[in-house]
Design a protein around this motif. Structure first.
Motif, PDB file in Angstrom:
ATOM      1  N   LEU A  69       0.824  -1.205   0.000  1.00 37.87           N
ATOM      2  CA  LEU A  69       0.000   0.000   0.000  1.00 37.87           C
ATOM      3  C   LEU A  69       0.862   1.261   0.000  1.00 37.87           C
ATOM      4  CD1 LEU A  69      -2.919  -0.805   2.485  1.00 37.87           C
ATOM      5  CD2 LEU A  69      -3.133  -0.227   0.061  1.00 37.87           C
ATOM      6  N   ALA A  70       1.922   1.243   0.792  1.00 40.01           N
ATOM      7  CA  ALA A  70       2.795   2.418   0.893  1.00 40.01           C
ATOM      8  C   ALA A  70       3.482   2.713  -0.442  1.00 40.01           C
ATOM      9  CB  ALA A  70       3.832   2.202   1.989  1.00 40.01           C
ATOM     10  N   ILE A  71       3.914   1.672  -1.131  1.00 48.43           N
ATOM     11  CA  ILE A  71       4.581   1.858  -2.427  1.00 48.43           C
ATOM     12  C   ILE A  71       3.608   2.404  -3.465  1.00 48.43           C
ATOM     13  CG2 ILE A  71       5.674   0.632  -4.344  1.00 48.43           C
ATOM     14  CD1 ILE A  71       6.889  -1.275  -2.206  1.00 48.43           C
ATOM     15  N   LEU A  99       7.729  19.190  -0.374  1.00 42.35           N
ATOM     16  CA  LEU A  99       6.567  18.391  -0.766  1.00 42.35           C
ATOM     17  C   LEU A  99       6.918  16.916  -0.870  1.00 42.35           C
ATOM     18  CD1 LEU A  99       4.948  20.683  -3.489  1.00 42.35           C
ATOM     19  CD2 LEU A  99       4.149  20.289  -1.156  1.00 42.35           C
ATOM     20  N   THR A 100       8.116  16.634  -1.413  1.00 37.15           N
ATOM     21  CA  THR A 100       8.544  15.238  -1.537  1.00 37.15           C
ATOM     22  C   THR A 100       8.668  14.586  -0.166  1.00 37.15           C
ATOM     23  OG1 THR A 100       9.743  15.719  -3.586  1.00 37.15           O
ATOM     24  CG2 THR A 100      10.352  13.714  -2.401  1.00 37.15           C
ATOM     25  N   ALA A 101       9.269  15.310   0.783  1.00 35.86           N
ATOM     26  CA  ALA A 101       9.429  14.776   2.137  1.00 35.86           C
ATOM     27  C   ALA A 101       8.066  14.541   2.781  1.00 35.86           C
ATOM     28  CB  ALA A 101      10.251  15.741   2.983  1.00 35.86           C
ATOM     29  N   PHE A 102       7.147  15.482   2.595  1.00 33.45           N
ATOM     30  CA  PHE A 102       5.798  15.368   3.150  1.00 33.45           C
ATOM     31  C   PHE A 102       5.087  14.146   2.575  1.00 33.45           C
ATOM     32  CE2 PHE A 102       1.246  16.716   3.220  1.00 33.45           C
ATOM     33  CZ  PHE A 102       1.113  16.884   4.597  1.00 33.45           C
ATOM     34  N   ARG A 103       5.236  13.932   1.277  1.00 32.78           N
ATOM     35  CA  ARG A 103       4.585  12.806   0.617  1.00 32.78           C
ATOM     36  C   ARG A 103       5.182  11.470   1.058  1.00 32.78           C
ATOM     37  NH1 ARG A 103       4.747  16.205  -5.067  1.00 32.78           N
ATOM     38  NH2 ARG A 103       2.885  17.465  -4.633  1.00 32.78           N
ATOM     39  N   LEU A 104       6.481  11.443   1.284  1.00 34.46           N
ATOM     40  CA  LEU A 104       7.123  10.212   1.743  1.00 34.46           C
ATOM     41  C   LEU A 104       6.712   9.874   3.173  1.00 34.46           C
ATOM     42  CD1 LEU A 104      10.705  10.593   0.221  1.00 34.46           C
ATOM     43  CD2 LEU A 104       8.875   9.051  -0.533  1.00 34.46           C
ATOM     44  N   VAL A 105       6.553  10.908   4.011  1.00 33.16           N
ATOM     45  CA  VAL A 105       6.060  10.678   5.378  1.00 33.16           C
ATOM     46  C   VAL A 105       4.657  10.074   5.323  1.00 33.16           C
ATOM     47  CG1 VAL A 105       5.281  11.816   7.499  1.00 33.16           C
ATOM     48  CG2 VAL A 105       7.482  12.447   6.483  1.00 33.16           C
ATOM     49  N   ALA A 106       3.823  10.597   4.414  1.00 32.90           N
ATOM     50  CA  ALA A 106       2.460  10.076   4.253  1.00 32.90           C
ATOM     51  C   ALA A 106       2.484   8.598   3.881  1.00 32.90           C
ATOM     52  CB  ALA A 106       1.715  10.875   3.184  1.00 32.90           C
ATOM     53  N   ALA A 107       3.380   8.229   2.956  1.00 29.85           N
ATOM     54  CA  ALA A 107       3.496   6.824   2.555  1.00 29.85           C
ATOM     55  C   ALA A 107       3.984   5.970   3.724  1.00 29.85           C
ATOM     56  CB  ALA A 107       4.448   6.702   1.370  1.00 29.85           C
ATOM     57  N   GLY A 108       4.901   6.521   4.524  1.00 31.91           N
ATOM     58  CA  GLY A 108       5.400   5.793   5.688  1.00 31.91           C
ATOM     59  C   GLY A 108       4.314   5.533   6.719  1.00 31.91           C
ATOM     60  N   LEU A 109       3.423   6.493   6.914  1.00 36.44           N
ATOM     61  CA  LEU A 109       2.328   6.314   7.865  1.00 36.44           C
ATOM     62  C   LEU A 109       1.371   5.217   7.405  1.00 36.44           C
ATOM     63  CD1 LEU A 109       1.522  10.026   8.801  1.00 36.44           C
ATOM     64  CD2 LEU A 109       2.513   8.269  10.288  1.00 36.44           C
ATOM     65  N   VAL A 110       1.179   5.107   6.092  1.00 33.95           N
ATOM     66  CA  VAL A 110       0.340   4.037   5.553  1.00 33.95           C
ATOM     67  C   VAL A 110       0.916   2.674   5.941  1.00 33.95           C
ATOM     68  CG1 VAL A 110      -0.408   2.913   3.418  1.00 33.95           C
ATOM     69  CG2 VAL A 110      -0.605   5.398   3.659  1.00 33.95           C
ATOM     70  N   MET A 142       0.868   4.029  -2.863  1.00 31.93           N
ATOM     71  CA  MET A 142       0.524   5.386  -2.416  1.00 31.93           C
ATOM     72  C   MET A 142       1.589   6.372  -2.876  1.00 31.93           C
ATOM     73  SD  MET A 142      -1.335   7.380  -0.280  1.00 31.93           S
ATOM     74  CE  MET A 142      -1.158   8.732   0.904  1.00 31.93           C
ATOM     75  N   ALA A 143       2.850   6.034  -2.655  1.00 34.76           N
ATOM     76  CA  ALA A 143       3.947   6.930  -3.040  1.00 34.76           C
ATOM     77  C   ALA A 143       3.945   7.167  -4.546  1.00 34.76           C
ATOM     78  CB  ALA A 143       5.282   6.335  -2.590  1.00 34.76           C
ATOM     79  N   GLY A 144       3.698   6.100  -5.318  1.00 37.64           N
ATOM     80  CA  GLY A 144       3.681   6.249  -6.765  1.00 37.64           C
ATOM     81  C   GLY A 144       2.598   7.181  -7.254  1.00 37.64           C
ATOM     82  N   SER A 145       1.478   7.245  -6.545  1.00 43.11           N
ATOM     83  CA  SER A 145       0.378   8.117  -6.944  1.00 43.11           C
ATOM     84  C   SER A 145       0.594   9.562  -6.503  1.00 43.11           C
ATOM     85  CB  SER A 145      -0.944   7.608  -6.348  1.00 43.11           C
ATOM     86  OG  SER A 145      -1.260   6.348  -6.876  1.00 43.11           O
ATOM     87  N   ILE A 146       0.985   9.765  -5.248  1.00 44.18           N
ATOM     88  CA  ILE A 146       1.042  11.128  -4.724  1.00 44.18           C
ATOM     89  C   ILE A 146       2.300  11.887  -5.126  1.00 44.18           C
ATOM     90  CG2 ILE A 146      -0.402  10.490  -2.765  1.00 44.18           C
ATOM     91  CD1 ILE A 146       2.013  10.462  -0.995  1.00 44.18           C
ATOM     92  N   LEU A 147       3.359  11.173  -5.495  1.00 40.90           N
ATOM     93  CA  LEU A 147       4.571  11.884  -5.922  1.00 40.90           C
ATOM     94  C   LEU A 147       4.378  12.568  -7.272  1.00 40.90           C
ATOM     95  CD1 LEU A 147       7.378   9.411  -4.799  1.00 40.90           C
ATOM     96  CD2 LEU A 147       6.834  11.639  -3.810  1.00 40.90           C
ATOM     97  N   GLY A 148       3.285  12.219  -7.971  1.00 39.14           N
ATOM     98  CA  GLY A 148       2.990  12.862  -9.251  1.00 39.14           C
ATOM     99  C   GLY A 148       2.241  14.169  -9.122  1.00 39.14           C
ATOM    100  N   GLY A 149       1.876  14.570  -7.880  1.00 35.66           N
ATOM    101  CA  GLY A 149       1.197  15.846  -7.684  1.00 35.66           C
ATOM    102  C   GLY A 149      -0.318  15.722  -7.727  1.00 35.66           C
ATOM    103  N   THR A 150      -1.000  16.865  -7.518  1.00 37.86           N
ATOM    104  CA  THR A 150      -2.454  16.869  -7.414  1.00 37.86           C
ATOM    105  C   THR A 150      -3.142  16.491  -8.716  1.00 37.86           C
ATOM    106  OG1 THR A 150      -2.464  19.253  -7.860  1.00 37.86           O
ATOM    107  CG2 THR A 150      -2.464  18.573  -5.554  1.00 37.86           C
ATOM    108  N   ARG A 151      -2.542  16.810  -9.849  1.00 35.05           N
ATOM    109  CA  ARG A 151      -3.165  16.466 -11.129  1.00 35.05           C
ATOM    110  C   ARG A 151      -3.285  14.951 -11.263  1.00 35.05           C
ATOM    111  NH1 ARG A 151      -6.477  18.394 -14.725  1.00 35.05           N
ATOM    112  NH2 ARG A 151      -5.477  20.410 -14.370  1.00 35.05           N
ATOM    113  N   ARG A 152      -2.223  14.219 -10.900  1.00 36.50           N
ATOM    114  CA  ARG A 152      -2.295  12.762 -10.973  1.00 36.50           C
ATOM    115  C   ARG A 152      -3.292  12.215  -9.968  1.00 36.50           C
ATOM    116  NH1 ARG A 152       3.125   9.289 -10.582  1.00 36.50           N
ATOM    117  NH2 ARG A 152       3.512  10.449 -12.508  1.00 36.50           N
ATOM    118  N   LEU A 153      -3.396  12.862  -8.804  1.00 34.41           N
ATOM    119  CA  LEU A 153      -4.346  12.417  -7.800  1.00 34.41           C
ATOM    120  C   LEU A 153      -5.773  12.434  -8.339  1.00 34.41           C
ATOM    121  CD1 LEU A 153      -3.072  14.174  -4.533  1.00 34.41           C
ATOM    122  CD2 LEU A 153      -2.841  11.792  -5.171  1.00 34.41           C
TER     123      LEU A 153
END
Length: 498
Positions: free
Chosen positions: A201-203, A399-410, A205-216
């Motif tokens: 799930l974390a991987i 933003l990258t650090a924030f997104r990686l923390v989010a993936a880590g919490l997952v 998640m990271a692949g989706s959110i690292l692309g920014g809000t447009r990819r989301l």
């Protein structure tokens, strides 16, 4: 803080799960029940039953193209908010409510959704009124309308922080936990299963959110409709083949809903409390989450997106949650209270599909529901993270650090305990509601005037266009909506700025 040793090991000085359960019980027994029902009923009356009166209009507006070329459509913004709303709460949460609170909890989920539709309209319309211009699309949410309309910077910052903790923390931890819990039911599962599911799930998640809000928005816009249709289709088959239990099911729902002796004798464990808690968790009306997605939509009038977000509450609770409840109640399983959450839904479906097929289907459905929830929740968190840092230049690494923390919490969420996961999510969500609900009551007249302006233009046969002065606001105080130019010239100016 650690207490005495026992058998050579340290044990906690206090019971974390018990403490969280006590806090959650107090909030939902004495505070949030009155506030949620009171605010929802207030806006339902003030808007003259708007969720019912303008329901057809909401269906029409949701299919409109974006006002600004290349902007986010109403449908895409709806899918982001629905991705967050439609998740583990629709499967595991509803099953938990039915098991612990009884069949009557379903009725109270319906009540909360009906009243909540009015609250959802108000908060999302306010988000549209006070939204900001962005390089690609507009953005906003409660933190922005608290700051701009109320001039309360400290409260805006507090809300943004609580939202990040709730959605990137509590809710995403809970979503991950429920997926891992579903996979531990397999015969091949072992102590490493939660670790493996959490990592997958974390991987993703990271692949989706690292692309920014447009990819989301692209990910949720595709996955949400597909997974909802499949889930509802299979659920309909299970309910239809258990048709002989349907009369008893409806009897149990209404009898349990109005068992006042049980409600007032022990409210904390009653159908009303569980229905309200799970209804709030699932549809999030009035909590202040969906406005973050609503603000991104490119529409000609704020009320349009308010109507669309109101529709999201209907989709979530009145359709998907109801289907889950009907699947469980029509199956006749789970009366002993021994199984709860997603495993109970699996057992209910197994009465028609068989255990192996039901297990695989629920695991896949829960995985997809949870994944879109993770992505939708993170969108809200990032909008508010940007709010907290808006006075400084946001670097890409931040933003990258924030997104990686989010993936880590997952990943961490997959390792939680059942009671801790649910109570933590409930408490954090409750804190958001305690901030946002009083705010939308204070600012609600603006959204109501906006709704009246929309209806008046519709009755005149026009496609509603918004000007701040039409509802008594000073356009100079708004970042996005201006009264200076006709629509065509204004659109050209927006394209230049973008």
């Amino acid at each position: 803080m650690l207490g005495n040793t026992m058998n050579g090991t340290l044990r906690p000085a206090f019971d974390l799960a018990g403490t969280l359960d006590t806090i959650s019980g107090f909030m939902y027994t004495y505070v949030l029940v009155a506030l949620l029902i009171g605010v929802g009923l207030y806006f339902f009356i003030r808007t003259r039953a708007l969720p019912l009166r303008l329901f057809v209009d909401a269906l029409r507006v949701v299919m409109e193209p974006p006002k600004k070329e290349g902007g986010v459509s109403s449908f895409r913004a709806l899918m982001v908010s629905t991705a967050s709303r439609v998740g583990v709460g629709n499967i595991a949460g509803v099953a938990t409510a039915v098991t612990l609170g009884g069949a009557g909890s379903v009725f109270w989920m319906w009540v909360i959704a009906t009243l909540g539709g009015a609250s959802a309209f108000i908060e999302s319309t306010l988000a549209q009124i006070y939204k900001k211009r962005g390089p690609h699309h507009s953005y906003g949410g409660p933190a922005y309308y608290i700051q701009t309309a109320l001039k309360q910077n400290w409260l805006a910052y507090l809300f943004a922080i609580v939202l990040i903790l709730t959605y990137m923390g509590g809710f995403n931890l809970l979503a991950s936990f429920n997926v891992a819990d579903a996979f531990t039911q397999y015969s091949w599962a072992n102590e490493w299963t939660p670790w493996i599911i959490g990592a997958i799930l974390a991987i993703l998640m990271a692949g989706s959110i690292l692309g920014g809000t447009r990819r989301l928005t692209e990910v949720t816009g595709f996955l949400v409709p597909v997974m909802a249709i499949i889930y509802l289709g299979v659920g309909a088959v299970v309910i239809a083949l258990n048709f002989h239990n349907i009369p008893a099911m409806f009897s149990a729902i209404f009898k349990g809903a109005f068992d006042f002796q049980a409600i007032f004798g022990g409210f904390a464990g009653s159908a009303m409390m569980y229905g309200i808690k799970r209804g709030l968790y699932s549809n999030e009306a009035g909590v202040g989450s969906a406005p973050n997605a609503a603000a991104s939509a490119s529409v000609s009038h704020p009320a349009k997106q308010g109507l669309v977000q109101m529709l999201s509450v209907f989709i979530d609770t009145m359709i998907i949650c109801t289907f889950t409840a009907f699947v469980v109640l029509s199956s006749g399983v789970g009366d002993d209270g021994g199984v709860t959450g997603a495993p109970l839904v699996k057992d209910a479906m197994a009465t028609v599909l068989g255990q192996p097929v039901a297990q695989v289907f629920i695991s896949v459905a829960l995985f997809l529901f949870a994944f879109t929830t993770l992505v939708g929740n993170f969108y809200y968190a990032e909008v508010n993270f940007r709010f907290l840092l808006r006075k400084i230049e946001i670097k890409h690494w931040m933003l990258t650090a924030f997104r990686l923390v989010a993936a880590g919490l997952v990943f961490c969420g997959a390792l939680l305990k059942f009671e801790v996961a649910w109570n933590l999510g409930d408490i954090l969500m409750g804190l958001m509601a305690l901030i946002n609900l009083p705010v939308i009551v204070i600012l609600g007249n603006q959204a109501i005037r906006c709704a009246n302006d929309y209806v008046a233009q519709r009755k005149a046969g026009r496609d509603p266009k918004f000007t701040a002065s039409s509802i008594g606001l000073n356009p100079a105080e708004l970042d996005y909506w201006q009264d200076k130019a006709p629509a065509s010239a204004q659109d050209a100016a927006e394209k230049t700025n973008a």
